[in-house]
Design an enzyme around this catalytic site. Sequence first.
Site, PDB file in Angstrom:
ATOM      1  N   HIS A  48       0.801  -1.225   0.000  1.00 39.17           N
ATOM      2  CA  HIS A  48       0.000   0.000   0.000  1.00 39.17           C
ATOM      3  C   HIS A  48       0.835   1.276   0.000  1.00 39.17           C
ATOM      4  O   HIS A  48       0.289   2.361  -0.222  1.00 39.17           O
ATOM      5  CB  HIS A  48      -0.958   0.001   1.190  1.00 39.17           C
ATOM      6  N   ARG A  73       6.951  -6.297   2.941  1.00 43.97           N
ATOM      7  CA  ARG A  73       5.672  -6.822   2.437  1.00 43.97           C
ATOM      8  C   ARG A  73       5.603  -6.574   0.929  1.00 43.97           C
ATOM      9  O   ARG A  73       5.764  -5.445   0.465  1.00 43.97           O
ATOM     10  CB  ARG A  73       4.477  -6.160   3.123  1.00 43.97           C
ATOM     11  N   ASP A  87      16.503 -11.470  -3.619  1.00 45.18           N
ATOM     12  CA  ASP A  87      17.835 -11.204  -4.170  1.00 45.18           C
ATOM     13  C   ASP A  87      18.435  -9.904  -3.647  1.00 45.18           C
ATOM     14  O   ASP A  87      19.664  -9.796  -3.495  1.00 45.18           O
ATOM     15  CB  ASP A  87      17.790 -11.180  -5.698  1.00 45.18           C
ATOM     16  N   GLU A 152      -6.485 -12.456   5.968  1.00 42.89           N
ATOM     17  CA  GLU A 152      -7.268 -11.215   6.050  1.00 42.89           C
ATOM     18  C   GLU A 152      -8.567 -11.310   5.251  1.00 42.89           C
ATOM     19  O   GLU A 152      -9.065 -10.319   4.746  1.00 42.89           O
ATOM     20  CB  GLU A 152      -6.427 -10.030   5.593  1.00 42.89           C
ATOM     21  N   ASP A 178      -8.680  -5.370   6.322  1.00 47.25           N
ATOM     22  CA  ASP A 178      -9.242  -6.154   5.225  1.00 47.25           C
ATOM     23  C   ASP A 178     -10.215  -7.204   5.739  1.00 47.25           C
ATOM     24  O   ASP A 178     -11.241  -7.479   5.099  1.00 47.25           O
ATOM     25  CB  ASP A 178      -8.124  -6.827   4.420  1.00 47.25           C
TER      26      ASP A 178
END
Length: 269
Positions: A48, A73, A87, A152, A178
Site C-alpha cells: 500500500h 511486504r 535477491d 485477512e 481487510d
Amino acid sequence: MQLPDNRFRAGLERDAVQFGLWSGFASGYCAEIEAGLGYDWMLIDGEHAPNTVPQILAQLQAVAGYPVAPVVRCVNHDPSLIKQLLDIGTQTLMVPMVETEAQARALVAAMRYPPHGKRGVGGGLVRATRWDDVEDYLTLAHRELCLIVQVESAAGVDNAAAIAAVEGVDAVFIGPADLSSALGHPGDPGHPEVQQAIAATIETVKAAGKAVGILAPQEDDARRYIGLGCDFVAVSIDVSLLRQAARASLARFDEAAGGSATAGASHTY
C-alpha cells in the site's frame, strides 16, 4: 563470509512479544530515522506504500547498521517479484491475502531454490549472497529466510489451520482492516464478528505451532491481542504518527492564539 542472521526469525524463538513499526514513507532517509528508535522490527510496505524494488533496496541498506529487523511486504504472490525481493537481501517476507493451503505452498516454493522450490539463481548479481561472498548460499539460504503469510479474508480464516500447517510458513499475520471489510463490517475491526474471527485465527495458528502477528496501533487493541497470544505486533504506523503529531502541534499554537486548527486554514502569527 557467513550467511547474515535473521534477527526477526530469531526473535520468534524467544518468549517475548516483538513490537513493530509500519513504515510507509518509501524513503531510505525516513527508514533510517525509524530504525534507531528501538522497535524490534519494522515493516517496509510494498503493498500500500508507493515502494518499488529499488526503493525497498535503499531502505534495506539504510537500516542495515541498526538492530531493528526489517520485514518486507510484497504487493502480491508473483514469484518473479518475490525472487527480486529476496535477491536484494530481504530475509523476512510478508505476503498479503493468503487464502488457501495451495497458495501457501506456492509461496514457500517461490522462496526456496531447487530441488525444494522454484527460486531462480542469480549468482554474483545478488546482494543476498553478498555477490557470491556468502559461502554455500544456495544450500543454506532457507535457514535465515522467514515467510509470513497474511490471513485477512473469510476464506483465509476458514483455512487458517491448513495454511499454518504448511512447512516453510513461519508465521501468520492477521490484517484487521481487510478482514473487517471481508466480513461485512468495513472500517469496524472492533465488531464482535471480526473480533471472534481474529481470536479464532490466533488460537488456530498457535495450535499449529506457528507464530502469529497483527497490526494494532491502538494500545487497547494491542494489549488484547497480546493477551490472546500474538507473538509480534505492529503498534505504530509512521504516516499516522506524523499526521497526528503535526495536527497536535498546530492545535497547540491555535489554542494559544485563541483560534482552532482547521484543515486548510491559513495562519498569521
